[in-house]
Write a protein that holds these residues in place. Structure first.
Motif, PDB file in Angstrom:
ATOM      1  N   TYR A  69       0.826  -1.207   0.000  1.00  0.00           N
ATOM      2  CA  TYR A  69       0.000   0.000   0.000  1.00  0.00           C
ATOM      3  C   TYR A  69       0.861   1.258   0.000  1.00  0.00           C
ATOM      4  O   TYR A  69       0.509   2.253  -0.623  1.00  0.00           O
ATOM      5  CB  TYR A  69      -0.972   0.003   1.188  1.00  0.00           C
ATOM      6  N   LEU A 113     -12.771  -0.352   4.490  1.00  0.00           N
ATOM      7  CA  LEU A 113     -11.927   0.775   4.120  1.00  0.00           C
ATOM      8  C   LEU A 113     -12.797   1.819   3.446  1.00  0.00           C
ATOM      9  O   LEU A 113     -13.615   1.484   2.585  1.00  0.00           O
ATOM     10  CB  LEU A 113     -10.830   0.328   3.154  1.00  0.00           C
ATOM     11  N   THR A 156     -12.775  11.617   8.614  1.00  0.00           N
ATOM     12  CA  THR A 156     -11.347  11.296   8.720  1.00  0.00           C
ATOM     13  C   THR A 156     -11.017   9.806   8.756  1.00  0.00           C
ATOM     14  O   THR A 156      -9.859   9.442   8.552  1.00  0.00           O
ATOM     15  CB  THR A 156     -10.736  11.952   9.973  1.00  0.00           C
ATOM     16  N   ARG A 158     -10.173   6.091   7.951  1.00  0.00           N
ATOM     17  CA  ARG A 158      -9.723   5.287   6.815  1.00  0.00           C
ATOM     18  C   ARG A 158     -10.365   3.907   6.882  1.00  0.00           C
ATOM     19  O   ARG A 158     -10.609   3.276   5.870  1.00  0.00           O
ATOM     20  CB  ARG A 158      -8.201   5.149   6.824  1.00  0.00           C
ATOM     21  N   LEU A 159     -10.604   3.439   8.120  1.00  0.00           N
ATOM     22  CA  LEU A 159     -11.316   2.187   8.366  1.00  0.00           C
ATOM     23  C   LEU A 159     -12.488   2.542   9.270  1.00  0.00           C
ATOM     24  O   LEU A 159     -12.302   3.065  10.362  1.00  0.00           O
ATOM     25  CB  LEU A 159     -10.396   1.169   9.044  1.00  0.00           C
ATOM     26  N   ASP A 182     -14.492   5.060  14.229  1.00  0.00           N
ATOM     27  CA  ASP A 182     -13.223   5.107  13.495  1.00  0.00           C
ATOM     28  C   ASP A 182     -12.303   4.014  14.027  1.00  0.00           C
ATOM     29  O   ASP A 182     -11.895   4.040  15.183  1.00  0.00           O
ATOM     30  CB  ASP A 182     -12.592   6.486  13.677  1.00  0.00           C
ATOM     31  N   SER A 184      -9.409   3.253  12.348  1.00  0.00           N
ATOM     32  CA  SER A 184      -8.194   3.451  11.558  1.00  0.00           C
ATOM     33  C   SER A 184      -6.934   3.006  12.295  1.00  0.00           C
ATOM     34  O   SER A 184      -5.955   2.606  11.654  1.00  0.00           O
ATOM     35  CB  SER A 184      -8.052   4.915  11.145  1.00  0.00           C
ATOM     36  N   GLN A 191      -1.648   3.177   4.244  1.00  0.00           N
ATOM     37  CA  GLN A 191      -2.159   4.415   3.657  1.00  0.00           C
ATOM     38  C   GLN A 191      -3.327   4.092   2.720  1.00  0.00           C
ATOM     39  O   GLN A 191      -3.143   3.497   1.683  1.00  0.00           O
ATOM     40  CB  GLN A 191      -1.063   5.148   2.872  1.00  0.00           C
ATOM     41  N   VAL A 192      -4.515   4.490   3.121  1.00  0.00           N
ATOM     42  CA  VAL A 192      -5.711   4.296   2.311  1.00  0.00           C
ATOM     43  C   VAL A 192      -6.299   5.663   2.032  1.00  0.00           C
ATOM     44  O   VAL A 192      -6.537   6.426   2.955  1.00  0.00           O
ATOM     45  CB  VAL A 192      -6.757   3.425   3.047  1.00  0.00           C
ATOM     46  N   LYS A 193      -6.500   5.973   0.767  1.00  0.00           N
ATOM     47  CA  LYS A 193      -7.052   7.283   0.423  1.00  0.00           C
ATOM     48  C   LYS A 193      -8.422   7.108  -0.214  1.00  0.00           C
ATOM     49  O   LYS A 193      -8.607   6.285  -1.094  1.00  0.00           O
ATOM     50  CB  LYS A 193      -6.117   8.009  -0.553  1.00  0.00           C
ATOM     51  N   SER A 194      -9.366   7.903   0.250  1.00  0.00           N
ATOM     52  CA  SER A 194     -10.711   7.861  -0.342  1.00  0.00           C
ATOM     53  C   SER A 194     -10.830   8.970  -1.366  1.00  0.00           C
ATOM     54  O   SER A 194     -10.112   9.964  -1.320  1.00  0.00           O
ATOM     55  CB  SER A 194     -11.774   8.033   0.739  1.00  0.00           C
ATOM     56  N   ASP A 196     -13.082  11.808  -2.377  1.00  0.00           N
ATOM     57  CA  ASP A 196     -14.140  12.595  -1.743  1.00  0.00           C
ATOM     58  C   ASP A 196     -14.665  13.648  -2.698  1.00  0.00           C
ATOM     59  O   ASP A 196     -13.898  14.388  -3.297  1.00  0.00           O
ATOM     60  CB  ASP A 196     -13.618  13.271  -0.471  1.00  0.00           C
TER      61      ASP A 196
END
Length: 198
Positions: A69, A113, A156, A158-159, A182, A184, A191-194, A196
């Motif tokens: 990741y 995620l 905010t 991530r998980l 949360d 996370s 590192q997980v990015k959504s 938005d």
């Protein structure tokens, strides 16, 4: 490596992405071996080179996943949620596949995620969130009041763990969120990015 146009930094990037597994057993070993390719500075040219190779332990599955990741933004290995579920950190959480068997109006708890947050201007303040787990995607509907009272977790995490009510209309399934948690911290450095959209 100079003939191929690759510098040690390029090779290190490839090693971090586990692209050199065919020549070194694993990414840690590949990065270590690349250190021997660095050009010697004048200060060390007079020293006799050491030919001894050090065998490093392979990364654990979790460490390899983190490296995937961090270097690629994805992994071809197991999904992070399958590892967390196996470790008992998602106790009581259904996965996307499980939701196919749940009746309309039933309370459910899910986790995933966060891969998408969207609040269209025409949605009267409703936020749509997509969670990803090891079996697929889970669509959430977060009403304005829930979004206001649980804003930090919504924006905010991530998980995200969600307690809510399953709604089904034909083949379309979503969870109306009630409680957002949360999780996370279970991801560590992952590192997980959504994506938005507002």
């Amino acid at each position: 490596e100079q003939r191929a146009g690759l510098h040690p930094a390029d090779l290190e990037t490839l090693a971090s992405a586990d692209a050199l597994a065919a020549v070194s057993q694993h990414r840690y070993q590949a990065r270590w071996d690349i250190l021997g390719l660095e050009p010697q500075t004048a200060l060390f040219e007079s020293l006799e080179p050491v030919q001894e190779s050090l065998a490093l332990p392979a990364p654990s599955e979790g460490e390899a996943l983190l490296e995937d990741y961090q270097s690629l933004g994805l992994s071809l290995g197991r999904h992070p949620l399958s590892l967390l579920r196996e470790q008992g950190l998602l106790e009581g959480c259904l996965n996307a596949e499980d939701l196919l068997q749940i009746a309309h109006g039933k309370p459910v708890t899910v986790a995933g995620l966060v891969v998408l947050r969207q609040r269209p201007g025409t949605s009267s303040g409703v936020t749509f969130v997509t969670l990803e787990d090891e079996t697929g995607n889970i669509n959430l509907v977060v009403w304005l009041n829930t979004a206001r009272t649980q804003r930090k977790a919504l924006l905010t995490a991530r998980l995200l763990k969600v307690k809510g009510i399953l709604e089904r209309e034909g083949d379309v399934i979503h969870v109306v969120a009630g409680k957002l948690v949360d999780l996370s911290h279970h991801l560590g450095a992952l590192q997980v990015k959504s994506r938005d959209f507002h």
